[in-house]
Motif scaffolding. Structure first.
Motif, mmCIF file in Angstrom:
data_model
loop_
_atom_site.group_PDB
_atom_site.id
_atom_site.type_symbol
_atom_site.label_atom_id
_atom_site.label_comp_id
_atom_site.label_asym_id
_atom_site.label_seq_id
_atom_site.Cartn_x
_atom_site.Cartn_y
_atom_site.Cartn_z
ATOM 1 N N ARG A 116 -13.413 -2.371 -8.163
ATOM 2 C CA ARG A 116 -12.644 -2.033 -9.367
ATOM 3 C C ARG A 116 -12.436 -3.286 -10.222
ATOM 4 O O ARG A 116 -12.480 -4.417 -9.714
ATOM 5 C CB ARG A 116 -11.298 -1.398 -8.980
ATOM 6 C CG ARG A 116 -10.344 -2.388 -8.379
ATOM 7 C CD ARG A 116 -9.054 -1.727 -7.921
ATOM 8 N NE ARG A 116 -8.209 -2.704 -7.271
ATOM 9 C CZ ARG A 116 -7.397 -2.460 -6.257
ATOM 10 N NH1 ARG A 116 -7.301 -1.256 -5.770
ATOM 11 N NH2 ARG A 116 -6.671 -3.423 -5.730
ATOM 12 N N GLY A 131 0.842 -1.203 0.000
ATOM 13 C CA GLY A 131 0.000 0.000 0.000
ATOM 14 C C GLY A 131 0.876 1.252 0.000
ATOM 15 O O GLY A 131 0.561 2.248 -0.652
ATOM 16 N N VAL A 170 -5.280 7.921 -4.096
ATOM 17 C CA VAL A 170 -4.650 6.595 -4.218
ATOM 18 C C VAL A 170 -5.597 5.551 -4.814
ATOM 19 O O VAL A 170 -5.160 4.652 -5.541
ATOM 20 C CB VAL A 170 -4.054 6.119 -2.861
ATOM 21 C CG1 VAL A 170 -5.128 5.797 -1.834
ATOM 22 C CG2 VAL A 170 -3.140 4.919 -3.055
HETATM 23 O O1 CDP Z 1 -3.355 1.197 5.357
HETATM 24 P P1 CDP Z 1 -4.612 1.090 4.542
HETATM 25 O O2 CDP Z 1 -5.185 -0.281 4.606
HETATM 26 O O3 CDP Z 1 -5.589 2.157 4.833
HETATM 27 O O4 CDP Z 1 -4.210 1.336 3.025
HETATM 28 P P2 CDP Z 1 -2.881 0.901 2.297
HETATM 29 O O5 CDP Z 1 -2.557 -0.523 2.539
HETATM 30 O O6 CDP Z 1 -1.831 1.905 2.586
HETATM 31 O O7 CDP Z 1 -3.312 1.024 0.747
HETATM 32 C C1 CDP Z 1 -3.744 2.243 0.193
HETATM 33 C C2 CDP Z 1 -4.517 1.964 -1.072
HETATM 34 O O8 CDP Z 1 -3.641 1.367 -2.040
HETATM 35 C C3 CDP Z 1 -5.686 1.007 -0.938
HETATM 36 O O9 CDP Z 1 -6.882 1.650 -0.577
HETATM 37 C C4 CDP Z 1 -5.762 0.390 -2.324
HETATM 38 O O10 CDP Z 1 -6.530 1.198 -3.187
HETATM 39 C C5 CDP Z 1 -4.337 0.412 -2.809
HETATM 40 N N1 CDP Z 1 -3.636 -0.893 -2.769
HETATM 41 C C6 CDP Z 1 -3.855 -1.784 -3.787
HETATM 42 O O11 CDP Z 1 -4.667 -1.534 -4.657
HETATM 43 N N2 CDP Z 1 -3.167 -2.956 -3.833
HETATM 44 C C7 CDP Z 1 -2.293 -3.273 -2.884
HETATM 45 N N3 CDP Z 1 -1.620 -4.427 -2.984
HETATM 46 C C8 CDP Z 1 -2.062 -2.391 -1.818
HETATM 47 C C9 CDP Z 1 -2.776 -1.208 -1.762
#
Ligand code: CDP
Length: 209
Positions: free
Chosen positions: A171, A35, A93
């Motif tokens: 998505r 992320g 993001v």
């Molecule tokens: O910490 P939190 O779970 O809030 O979010 P994050 O892990 O920092 O990820 C931010 C954003 O990145 C997510 O809301 C997804 O849209 C995207 N993401 C993704 O699409 N694929 C991943 N492997 C990791 C994150």
């Protein structure tokens, strides 16, 4: 792939980063927060004035971006550790992460990073057990109630967490979903140590068989 991988997926605030970091520490493995990679790329787009909705331009930015997550999150040599959790990044993001051109660069980089380690890697994100490492040694899907996840996210607020969850699960490109062979762990009201122990025990059972 010769090294062991623990793949942890789940929605925002489910405890992925905290749990993944602690599991990696307990095992003496490395840790990859994917992320943070999508967030770092989002910071770079905002910094460079690249329109996050321009799929081609974002694809090019992703292909050339030098992103590190350890010891601090940086993009093209610029430290963005503090910026990645700000409101403009929370908003943009989801658009960046829905772009298939961006995802293919990020996934290639994630495989390369884990493959270059001489210990196992705990990788956390949204598509780790379904797309990035479908043959992971252990797959975990972390979840918690929306109320608890929003509380953990603090300032971000329940609406933003709900909006990101909806974007991530609906998505077209690699939506968040639980892999059929993933261990489901509800972290609501549970201590981090207990969740870590459950995951480490599960790994031991798999690898001793
Ligand atoms: O910490 P939190 O779970 O809030 O979010 P994050 O892990 O920092 O990820 C931010 C954003 O990145 C997510 O809301 C997804 O849209 C995207 N993401 C993704 O699409 N694929 C991943 N492997 C990791 C994150």
């Amino acid at each position: 792939m010769s090294q062991d991988i623990i793949a942890i997926d789940g929605p925002a605030g489910s405890g992925k980063s905290t749990v993944a970091r602690a599991v990696a520490q307990a095992l003496g493995w490395t840790f990859l927060d994917t992320g943070a990679m999508y967030r770092a790329l989002t910071c770079e787009a905002l910094h460079e004035g690249v329109d996050v909705h321009d799929q081609g331009a974002m694809g090019e930015l992703a292909a050339s971006a030098r992103i590190t997550t350890l010891p601090r999150v940086s993009v093209n040599g610029r430290d963005v550790e503090d910026e990645i959790r700000t409101e403009p990044v929370n908003v943009a993001v989801s658009v960046v992460a829905a772009n298939p051109l961006v995802r293919s660069s990020m996934v290639a980089r994630q495989r390369e990073l884990a493959g270059a380690q001489d210990v196992g890697t705990v990788v956390e994100g949204r598509d780790i057990s379904t797309v990035v490492f479908p043959n992971a040694t252990l797959k975990v899907y972390l979840t918690a109630t929306l109320e608890e996840r929003s509380r953990r996210r603090g300032e971000e607020g329940v609406e933003s967490v709900e909006r990101r969850d909806l974007a991530d699960t609906t998505r077209e490109a690699s939506p968040l979903r639980q892999a059929s062979d993933a261990l489901l762990v509800d972290t609501t009201g549970r201590r981090v140590e207990d969740v870590v122990e459950e995951i480490v025990e599960c790994l031991k059972n798999i690898t001793s068989n």
